[in-house]
Design a protein around this motif. Structure first.
Motif, PDB file in Angstrom:
ATOM      1  N   SER A 138       0.815  -1.215   0.000  1.00  0.00           N
ATOM      2  CA  SER A 138       0.000   0.000   0.000  1.00  0.00           C
ATOM      3  C   SER A 138       0.849   1.265   0.000  1.00  0.00           C
ATOM      4  O   SER A 138       0.314   2.369   0.097  1.00  0.00           O
ATOM      5  CB  SER A 138      -0.918   0.002   1.224  1.00  0.00           C
ATOM      6  N   ASP A 139       2.182   1.100  -0.096  1.00  0.00           N
ATOM      7  CA  ASP A 139       3.086   2.241  -0.047  1.00  0.00           C
ATOM      8  C   ASP A 139       3.237   2.812  -1.448  1.00  0.00           C
ATOM      9  O   ASP A 139       4.234   2.566  -2.139  1.00  0.00           O
ATOM     10  CB  ASP A 139       4.429   1.800   0.520  1.00  0.00           C
ATOM     11  N   LEU A 140       2.251   3.563  -1.880  1.00  0.00           N
ATOM     12  CA  LEU A 140       2.211   4.037  -3.255  1.00  0.00           C
ATOM     13  C   LEU A 140       3.400   4.920  -3.612  1.00  0.00           C
ATOM     14  O   LEU A 140       3.857   4.941  -4.748  1.00  0.00           O
ATOM     15  CB  LEU A 140       0.901   4.807  -3.476  1.00  0.00           C
ATOM     16  N   ALA A 141       3.918   5.639  -2.624  1.00  0.00           N
ATOM     17  CA  ALA A 141       5.029   6.555  -2.902  1.00  0.00           C
ATOM     18  C   ALA A 141       6.331   5.831  -3.233  1.00  0.00           C
ATOM     19  O   ALA A 141       7.289   6.466  -3.667  1.00  0.00           O
ATOM     20  CB  ALA A 141       5.239   7.478  -1.711  1.00  0.00           C
ATOM     21  N   SER A 142       6.371   4.512  -3.038  1.00  0.00           N
ATOM     22  CA  SER A 142       7.612   3.771  -3.287  1.00  0.00           C
ATOM     23  C   SER A 142       7.697   3.207  -4.700  1.00  0.00           C
ATOM     24  O   SER A 142       8.535   2.340  -4.964  1.00  0.00           O
ATOM     25  CB  SER A 142       7.759   2.634  -2.269  1.00  0.00           C
ATOM     26  N   VAL A 143       6.867   3.668  -5.623  1.00  0.00           N
ATOM     27  CA  VAL A 143       6.866   3.120  -6.976  1.00  0.00           C
ATOM     28  C   VAL A 143       8.242   3.250  -7.618  1.00  0.00           C
ATOM     29  O   VAL A 143       8.952   4.232  -7.405  1.00  0.00           O
ATOM     30  CB  VAL A 143       5.794   3.790  -7.870  1.00  0.00           C
ATOM     31  N   ARG A 144       8.581   2.226  -8.410  1.00  0.00           N
ATOM     32  CA  ARG A 144       9.884   2.190  -9.064  1.00  0.00           C
ATOM     33  C   ARG A 144       9.797   2.250 -10.588  1.00  0.00           C
ATOM     34  O   ARG A 144      10.821   2.406 -11.256  1.00  0.00           O
ATOM     35  CB  ARG A 144      10.638   0.917  -8.649  1.00  0.00           C
ATOM     36  N   THR A 145       8.608   2.060 -11.136  1.00  0.00           N
ATOM     37  CA  THR A 145       8.460   2.211 -12.585  1.00  0.00           C
ATOM     38  C   THR A 145       8.957   3.598 -12.980  1.00  0.00           C
ATOM     39  O   THR A 145       8.582   4.596 -12.363  1.00  0.00           O
ATOM     40  CB  THR A 145       6.990   2.024 -12.996  1.00  0.00           C
ATOM     41  N   ARG A 146       9.781   3.642 -14.024  1.00  0.00           N
ATOM     42  CA  ARG A 146      10.527   4.872 -14.290  1.00  0.00           C
ATOM     43  C   ARG A 146      10.381   5.306 -15.748  1.00  0.00           C
ATOM     44  O   ARG A 146      10.382   4.477 -16.663  1.00  0.00           O
ATOM     45  CB  ARG A 146      12.008   4.657 -13.975  1.00  0.00           C
ATOM     46  N   ALA A 147      10.263   6.612 -15.935  1.00  0.00           N
ATOM     47  CA  ALA A 147      10.252   7.199 -17.272  1.00  0.00           C
ATOM     48  C   ALA A 147      11.426   8.159 -17.392  1.00  0.00           C
ATOM     49  O   ALA A 147      11.569   9.086 -16.585  1.00  0.00           O
ATOM     50  CB  ALA A 147       8.939   7.936 -17.523  1.00  0.00           C
ATOM     51  N   GLU A 148      12.273   7.913 -18.377  1.00  0.00           N
ATOM     52  CA  GLU A 148      13.426   8.772 -18.626  1.00  0.00           C
ATOM     53  C   GLU A 148      13.147   9.649 -19.846  1.00  0.00           C
ATOM     54  O   GLU A 148      12.530   9.213 -20.820  1.00  0.00           O
ATOM     55  CB  GLU A 148      14.669   7.917 -18.894  1.00  0.00           C
ATOM     56  N   ARG A 149      13.613  10.879 -19.792  1.00  0.00           N
ATOM     57  CA  ARG A 149      13.451  11.776 -20.938  1.00  0.00           C
ATOM     58  C   ARG A 149      14.295  11.298 -22.120  1.00  0.00           C
ATOM     59  O   ARG A 149      15.414  10.822 -21.948  1.00  0.00           O
ATOM     60  CB  ARG A 149      13.851  13.199 -20.567  1.00  0.00           C
ATOM     61  N   THR A 150      13.710  11.452 -23.322  1.00  0.00           N
ATOM     62  CA  THR A 150      14.427  11.167 -24.560  1.00  0.00           C
ATOM     63  C   THR A 150      14.325  12.404 -25.452  1.00  0.00           C
ATOM     64  O   THR A 150      13.691  13.398 -25.090  1.00  0.00           O
ATOM     65  CB  THR A 150      13.818   9.949 -25.288  1.00  0.00           C
TER      66      THR A 150
END
Length: 383
Positions: A138-150
């Motif tokens: 339930s710790d939503l702030a710990s998400v690791r999915t990442r988007a890097e700028r291109t």
């Protein structure tokens, strides 16, 4: 600060919607057995959602210039109440209508509003919400999915889980990390609109205890997204999600998940002629609690109608509503077991089994009980 809820009534102009939406809901659900109608939340029917859109029952709170109804939250309350009470299939439009369109309206660019909101109002687009991740609980702030700028936009990598109807979806609004690490918590989180048919997106359904598959896990491997996939400002995702969840937690959907079972059980009591004092007291207890929760939900809707964001109050409604929805199948099961001589038809039995199996998920979706009580405690100044 936490504000007390003030009782409110539904305006006459919104109540006036009830006959038409009831007729449309009954046209989709009346012939279905109770165990199918009990699956209202997960009932996926694109054609029915398009019929709702054509009749003007989707996007009720959105501006007319984007295809909406230009009405207030009370109108949507009436429509949702009728759909869920009837057990109509709502999954194809549910998230897009309740969360995605208001989010895009409030935080999206004008181009995003013009592209996505009109087809949502027509019931033509299926959205899902990418929040939960493996290992995060339930710790939503710990998400690791990442988007890097291109050079052209964003490259997305990671995984989401427990994503409702992702296997049917057209788009996901995903909460992802665009800067920093999971240790940075709320900082660096953003929301992106992800085309679920884009190369690199893989969706796998998850079968639940009831044998249904409306959840899914979604994998992103070097998914290239355009620059305009970003919703709102980079790094403001947490604030946007917090506001978004107020729409999810306070509506009648947090009261009516088990109501088809309640109706089927009361029909059984009438059929067998059981009207002793203990049975009537149990029916009365359920009815009184349902009326109280409905009144609280309407009171939250009144706050939304004033342009407020009743985060604490919505969490309270969701917590109490979930408890009611989960206690209902257990109590009905105990009641039926206490009268072994009464014949229980197969439809009621199937409905009870389904709701019993799915009820544990009620305190997970939209925020776990522990998270909600933490929000309530903070709102009351207790932590």
């Amino acid at each position: 600060m936490f504000e007390t809820l003030t009782l409110a009534g539904l305006p006459a102009e919104d109540e006036a919607l009830r006959p038409a939406i009831r007729a449309l809901a009954d046209s989709a659900a009346a012939a279905a057995p109770a165990d199918v109608r009990a699956r209202s939340w997960s009932g996926f029917d694109r054609d029915f959602s398009r019929r709702l859109g054509a009749a003007g029952f989707l996007g009720l709170t959105l501006p007319r210039r984007y295809g909406g109804g230009d009405r207030g939250p009370f109108a949507r309350f009436v429509v949702v109440e009728e759909l869920l009470s009837a057990g109509a299939p709502v999954a194809a439009h549910w998230i897009a209508d309740r969360q995605s369109a208001p989010l895009i309206l409030n935080y999206g660019s004008e181009a995003q509003r013009e592209r996505f909101i009109p087809p949502i109002c027509r019931g033509e687009l299926v959205f899902c919400i990418g929040m939960s991740e493996p290992g995060s609980g339930s710790d939503l702030a710990s998400v690791r999915t990442r988007a890097e700028r291109t050079a052209t936009g964003w490259r997305l990598n990671g995984q989401k889980i427990w994503t409702t109807n992702a296997m049917h979806g057209d788009y996901m609004i995903a909460l992802v990390r665009t800067s920093g690490t999971a240790d940075d918590r709320h900082a660096g989180l953003s929301q992106l609109i992800v085309d679920l048919k884009a190369p690199g997106v893989v969706t796998r359904p998850i079968v639940d205890l009831a044998g249904d598959a409306h959840f899914a896990e979604v994998f992103f491997t070097d998914v290239d997204l355009p620059a305009d996939a970003l919703v709102g400002a980079e790094g403001e995702g947490w604030q946007q999600v917090t506001a978004e969840l107020a729409f999810e937690r306070s509506g009648p959907e947090r009261v009516y998940s088990s109501v088809v079972l309640l109706d089927a059980w009361i029909a059984h009591l009438r059929a067998v002629g059981r009207d002793d004092a203990a049975t009537l007291a149990l029916v009365g207890d359920f009815t009184a609690r349902l009326a109280m929760l409905r009144a609280m939900s309407i009171a939250c809707t009144a706050r939304l109608a004033l342009g407020e964001s009743p985060v604490t109050e919505a969490s309270l409604v969701k917590d109490l509503g979930t408890a009611f929805e989960q206690e209902l199948p257990a109590a009905i099961g105990d009641d039926l077991a206490a009268y072994p001589g009464e014949p229980v038809d197969a439809e009621l039995h199937r409905t009870l089994m389904f709701v019993t199996h799915i009820a544990p998920s009620f305190s997970l979706r939209g925020g776990t009980r522990e998270v909600l009580r933490g929000i309530i405690a903070r709102g009351m100044g207790l932590r």
